[in-house]
Design a protein around this motif. Structure first.
Motif, PDB file in Angstrom:
ATOM      1  N   ALA A  75      22.549  -5.146  21.787  1.00 15.47           N
ATOM      2  CA  ALA A  75      21.782  -5.810  22.777  1.00 15.47           C
ATOM      3  C   ALA A  75      22.186  -4.867  24.195  1.00 15.47           C
ATOM      4  O   ALA A  75      21.086  -4.820  24.815  1.00 15.47           O
ATOM      5  N   LEU A  76      23.027  -4.341  24.540  1.00  8.31           N
ATOM      6  CA  LEU A  76      23.330  -3.476  25.800  1.00  8.31           C
ATOM      7  C   LEU A  76      22.524  -2.316  25.291  1.00  8.31           C
ATOM      8  O   LEU A  76      22.101  -1.701  26.646  1.00  8.31           O
ATOM      9  N   ASP A  77      22.313  -1.683  24.333  1.00  9.01           N
ATOM     10  CA  ASP A  77      21.821  -0.557  24.200  1.00  9.01           C
ATOM     11  C   ASP A  77      20.266  -0.954  24.568  1.00  9.01           C
ATOM     12  O   ASP A  77      19.385   0.085  25.276  1.00  9.01           O
ATOM     13  N   LEU A  80      22.136 -12.362  26.635  1.00  2.00           N
ATOM     14  CA  LEU A  80      22.685 -13.663  26.954  1.00  2.00           C
ATOM     15  C   LEU A  80      23.252 -14.294  25.740  1.00  2.00           C
ATOM     16  O   LEU A  80      24.179 -14.938  25.754  1.00  2.00           O
ATOM     17  N   ASP A  81      22.331 -14.203  24.431  1.00  2.00           N
ATOM     18  CA  ASP A  81      22.615 -14.837  23.323  1.00  2.00           C
ATOM     19  C   ASP A  81      23.372 -13.987  22.411  1.00  2.00           C
ATOM     20  O   ASP A  81      23.926 -14.343  21.236  1.00  2.00           O
ATOM     21  N   SER A  88      13.102  -9.609  28.337  1.00  2.00           N
ATOM     22  CA  SER A  88      13.438  -9.840  26.942  1.00  2.00           C
ATOM     23  C   SER A  88      14.652  -9.323  26.347  1.00  2.00           C
ATOM     24  O   SER A  88      15.494 -10.340  25.646  1.00  2.00           O
ATOM     25  N   ALA A  89      14.853  -8.263  26.570  1.00  2.00           N
ATOM     26  CA  ALA A  89      16.309  -7.600  26.185  1.00  2.00           C
ATOM     27  C   ALA A  89      17.507  -8.412  26.785  1.00  2.00           C
ATOM     28  O   ALA A  89      18.457  -8.364  26.470  1.00  2.00           O
ATOM     29  N   GLN A 142      31.646 -16.229  24.704  1.00  2.00           N
ATOM     30  CA  GLN A 142      30.378 -17.093  25.044  1.00  2.00           C
ATOM     31  C   GLN A 142      30.638 -17.578  26.463  1.00  2.00           C
ATOM     32  O   GLN A 142      31.683 -17.594  26.923  1.00  2.00           O
ATOM     33  N   LEU A 143      29.516 -18.010  27.145  1.00  3.46           N
ATOM     34  CA  LEU A 143      29.700 -18.294  28.443  1.00  3.46           C
ATOM     35  C   LEU A 143      30.484 -19.761  28.622  1.00  3.46           C
ATOM     36  O   LEU A 143      30.282 -20.494  27.707  1.00  3.46           O
ATOM     37  N   ALA A 144      31.401 -19.777  29.468  1.00  5.66           N
ATOM     38  CA  ALA A 144      32.234 -20.615  29.517  1.00  5.66           C
ATOM     39  C   ALA A 144      31.623 -21.559  30.516  1.00  5.66           C
ATOM     40  O   ALA A 144      31.893 -22.112  31.506  1.00  5.66           O
ATOM     41  N   VAL A 145      30.636 -22.154  29.867  1.00  3.31           N
ATOM     42  CA  VAL A 145      29.776 -23.398  30.930  1.00  3.31           C
ATOM     43  C   VAL A 145      29.371 -24.508  29.964  1.00  3.31           C
ATOM     44  O   VAL A 145      29.206 -23.951  28.866  1.00  3.31           O
ATOM     45  N   PRO A 146      28.849 -25.501  30.376  1.00  2.00           N
ATOM     46  CA  PRO A 146      28.382 -26.722  29.384  1.00  2.00           C
ATOM     47  C   PRO A 146      27.007 -26.042  28.905  1.00  2.00           C
ATOM     48  O   PRO A 146      26.321 -25.147  29.458  1.00  2.00           O
ATOM     49  N   ASP A 147      26.847 -26.676  27.768  1.00  2.00           N
ATOM     50  CA  ASP A 147      25.920 -26.254  26.970  1.00  2.00           C
ATOM     51  C   ASP A 147      24.377 -26.676  27.760  1.00  2.00           C
ATOM     52  O   ASP A 147      23.561 -25.824  27.623  1.00  2.00           O
TER      53      ASP A 147
END
Length: 746
Positions: free
Chosen positions: A210-212, A200-201, A194-195, A289-294
């Motif tokens: 989020a990293l903590d 990711l988001d 979950s973390a 943001q992830l440089a990938v398609p939605d």
């Protein structure tokens, strides 16, 4: 409606399991409170005096928390032996209470014997603790020879109540505790996923938080894995079953940590450093943001949610078609042709999800037995075959025995001498403060030596006890004013405080001291000896006892914090070299070894070092530079341990895994790393050692490259990535440990 109710209950159960692995704290609290309540109920029916109620309650508490063995039979023997020890101790306390010097001398001798008894294991520790605490009880209630028959009867009742709660009402068999620890591992694994989903988001402003959460989840999962490791021998029917569970727990832990690192790399502008997951407070790398398609991002989010569902349902007995479909899809990512179109770093995340799903499948098979295979896809069937082959190859081996120190070098002997000297000082100083309640100083001196091994640890523990005592005095004043002369209400609050004390004890020593002191305020009220002066005296005696403990630790056979941490650091480095060399040796075609056992020995040595560095990393330490250095070194070592653990787990698969073959070139590539670890260990052992670590070309370049080989086409590539990062982390250790770095050879 029923399904919703079951879902709520399952979520609540998972939260409780994750917050209290094995329900060990809950069990300890319920046992202790139950034993005290039963003892008080019986004595109340007999219309016993309040002094007898207090003494019996304290005896029931001691009889419950002193027993630490894991097997029920051993617990019964220790409890049976503890009763005559308790009766002898309270009798001597009553006889010597009026004889000032003889009583003091005997108390010091008793303290020495109680601490020295730790060398005989859990039973010796328990009997010593019972002897000391019951003698303290006799001083607290002012035991007299004339009252001994009723007092001994109350103590016998307390021990019987403790036995009833332990063996009948709140039993905890090794197998049952291990089962609950496995549930806790599953719950914490789901929390970590979950973390990772939040990671990711997370936006740029949310990345640190989020990293903590990922760091905390990774550390919590590792803690639970270590707890399972400590109970495998008693909680499983045979050694083969224990090693099977050990391997599957290790696989799941490694797969989850690798998935977090791959996610962080996919979110970063460049390859993420493994250290980021192990250094609290380290800033998050630059992210976007992830440089990938939605569509690919949505698929990744969906599959992380599916992995979490797979983890949560792994122990529920659910074998429905929908769950099988999810499992098959995730396991399919282990094949290149099933990966969604995306950049290489994002495809790595999908591969990581596939490996995590495989580890969950292996864990489920190991814990629940064979599963329904009717809905398997070829990828799932292949994963099962790999797991079956690995399970069949499990063997058992004897662990080497360690050489034991003797004489005053033995930790128990040294601690016994130290605490005896400290207690003698506490008796003298305590009686100068109060001839009636001097024993509080002795109790504090005794307690600060429990589970400590250096002067710094004793200082920190004394500080925490004093802090908890000061706040507990304030709470005791308020509670005593509220309770007044209502005996039943006071005892009810005492039970609540005792439960809280045992529930928080492993989490915070300061909080435990707070609840203890607040409880004592109520006990003084029950004994009609409560006053503000008494509670202030309690603070003074606590401060004096802590000071005596620190003085004794610093002047009598001292173990400096630096010396203690250096010894443990040397041990960690030796274990790290052993694991790395053995794992790479096996991956190079050498003989098989007990790699997971070696890896867990490394983990335990690192846990000991982490505990020993607490005085250096405590927030109140004035030496800020040392605090940052200690945190950085421990984080680097945790990074090294992760990579060594992964190498060991990979090497364990070598004899059975169809896609893993030995590569003789690896031995030469890892030689520099092992030599560097040994060099740093030698420098830690002797700061004057003329040793330099080596640097040079990357590990991968030492093996050369094969054109056209897929990035993940050979197991050697995976091994190389871990070796490279291990080599980088080892070189990183050189600077904070003042180890010279040799110039690369031309």
């Amino acid at each position: 409606m029923r399904a919703a109710g079951r879902s709520v209950r399952a979520r609540l159960r998972d939260r409780v399991a994750a917050s209290d692995p094995g329900l060990l704290r809950l069990t300890a609290g319920l046992r202790t409170v139950g034993a005290i309540a039963l003892t008080l109920a019986v004595l109340a029916l007999l219309r016993a005096d309040v002094h007898l109620l207090v003494a019996a309650a304290m005896a029931a508490m001691v009889a419950t928390f002193a027993i630490r063995e894991k097997q029920l039979g051993a617990q019964a023997v220790t409890l049976a032996l503890g009763l005559p020890v308790a009766l002898a101790s309270v009798s001597l306390g009553a006889v010597l209470n009026a004889r000032l010097y003889a009583g003091d001398v005997f108390f010091v001798v008793l303290i020495f014997c109680a601490v020295y008894g730790r060398r005989f294991g859990d039973r010796g520790t328990a009997l010593g603790l019972i002897g000391f605490q019951v003698y303290f009880l006799s001083l607290f209630v002012g035991a007299e020879v004339s009252s001994l028959p009723t007092l001994c009867g109350a103590i016998t009742l307390a021990f019987c109540s403790s036995a009833l709660l332990r063996f009948a009402v709140v039993p905890a068999t090794p197998a049952g505790v291990l089962l609950r620890l496995r549930l806790a591992f599953r719950a914490r694994l789901a929390q970590l996923v979950s973390a990772q989903l939040d990671l990711l988001d997370a936006g740029a402003d949310e990345m640190d938080k989020a990293l903590d959460a990922v760091r905390e989840g990774t550390a919590a999962l590792h803690e639970t894995a270590m707890m399972i490791q400590a109970r495998l021998e008693e909680g499983t029917p045979d050694e083969s079953a224990a090693r099977l569970v050990q391997r599957r727990i290790a696989d799941a832990e490694i797969a989850a940590e690798r998935l977090g690192l791959l996610l962080l790399t996919a979110r970063s502008a460049e390859r993420a450093d493994t250290l980021t997951l192990h250094l609290p407070g380290a800033p998050a790398p630059s992210v976007g943001q992830l440089a990938v398609p939605d569509e690919a991002t949505a698929t990744l989010r969906r599959d992380l949610q599916a992995l979490r569902t797979l983890v949560l349902r792994a122990g529920s007995g659910d074998t429905g078609t929908a769950l099988a479909h999810v499992r098959n899809r995730l396991l399919g990512y282990r094949d290149e042709e099933n990966l969604p179109p995306a950049p290489a770093a994002v495809q790595d995340v999908f591969r990581g999800i596939g490996e995590a799903a495989r580890s969950v499948l292996g864990l489920r098979i190991a814990l629940d037995g064979p599963q329904d295979e009717s809905d398997d896809t070829p990828a799932t069937a292949r994963s099962r075959e790999e797991l079956d082959a690995e399970d069949a190859a499990i063997d058992s081996a004897e662990e080497p025995s360690e050489e034991e120190e003797t004489g005053l070098r033995r930790p128990t002997t040294r601690a016994a001498v130290q605490v005896a000297v400290g207690s003698a000082l506490a008796i003298v100083g305590g009686e100068l403060l109060s001839t009636q309640r001097w024993y509080w100083a002795v109790l504090t001196c005794w307690i600060v030596f429990l589970n400590t091994a250096s002067t710094g640890e004793i200082l920190v523990k004394g500080y925490r006890r004093l802090l908890g005592t000061v706040f507990g005095v304030v709470a005791g004043i308020l509670l005593a004013g509220l309770v007044g002369k209502h005996t039943v209400t006071a005892f009810a609050l005492v039970l609540v405080l005792i439960f809280a004390m045992f529930y928080v004890a492993p989490l915070s020593y300061t909080l435990m001291s707070f609840f203890v002191t607040a409880m004592l305020g109520l006990l003084y009220t029950l004994l009609h000896t409560y006053s503000l002066d008494v509670l202030v005296l309690r603070v003074e005696e606590t401060a004096l006892g802590a000071a005596c403990g620190v003085v004794a630790a610093a002047l009598v056979l001292p173990v400096r914090t630096d010396r203690r941490t250096n010894e443990l650091l040397e041990t960690v480095l030796e274990r790290l070299a052993e694991v790395t060399e053995a794992a790479v040796g096996q991956l190079s075609g050498g003989s098989a070894d007990d790699l997971l056992d070696k890896a867990r020995d490394l983990d335990q040595a690192l846990a000991d070092l982490r505990a020993a560095t607490q005085p250096l990393t405590h927030p109140v330490t004035p030496l800020r530079a040392r605090r940052h250095t200690a945190r950085y070194v421990v984080a680097l070592l945790e990074t090294c341990a992760y990579h060594a653990r992964t190498l060991a787990a990979t090497a364990e698969l070598l004899p059975t895994h169809p896609s893993i073959a030995a590569d003789p070139r690896l031995r030469g590539a890892a030689g520099r790393t092992v030599r560097n670890i040994e060099t740093i260990a030698a420098r830690v052992a002797d700061e004057h050692a003329a040793a330099r670590i080596e640097t040079g070309p990357s590990i991968a370049s030492l093996l050369g490259s094969d054109a056209g080989t897929p990035r993940y086409g050979r197991i050697t590539d995976r091994v190389l990535r871990h070796l490279e990062r291990l080599d980088e982390a080892v070189v990183g250790l050189a600077r904070p440990l003042d180890v010279p770095v040799a110039e690369p050879r031309a």
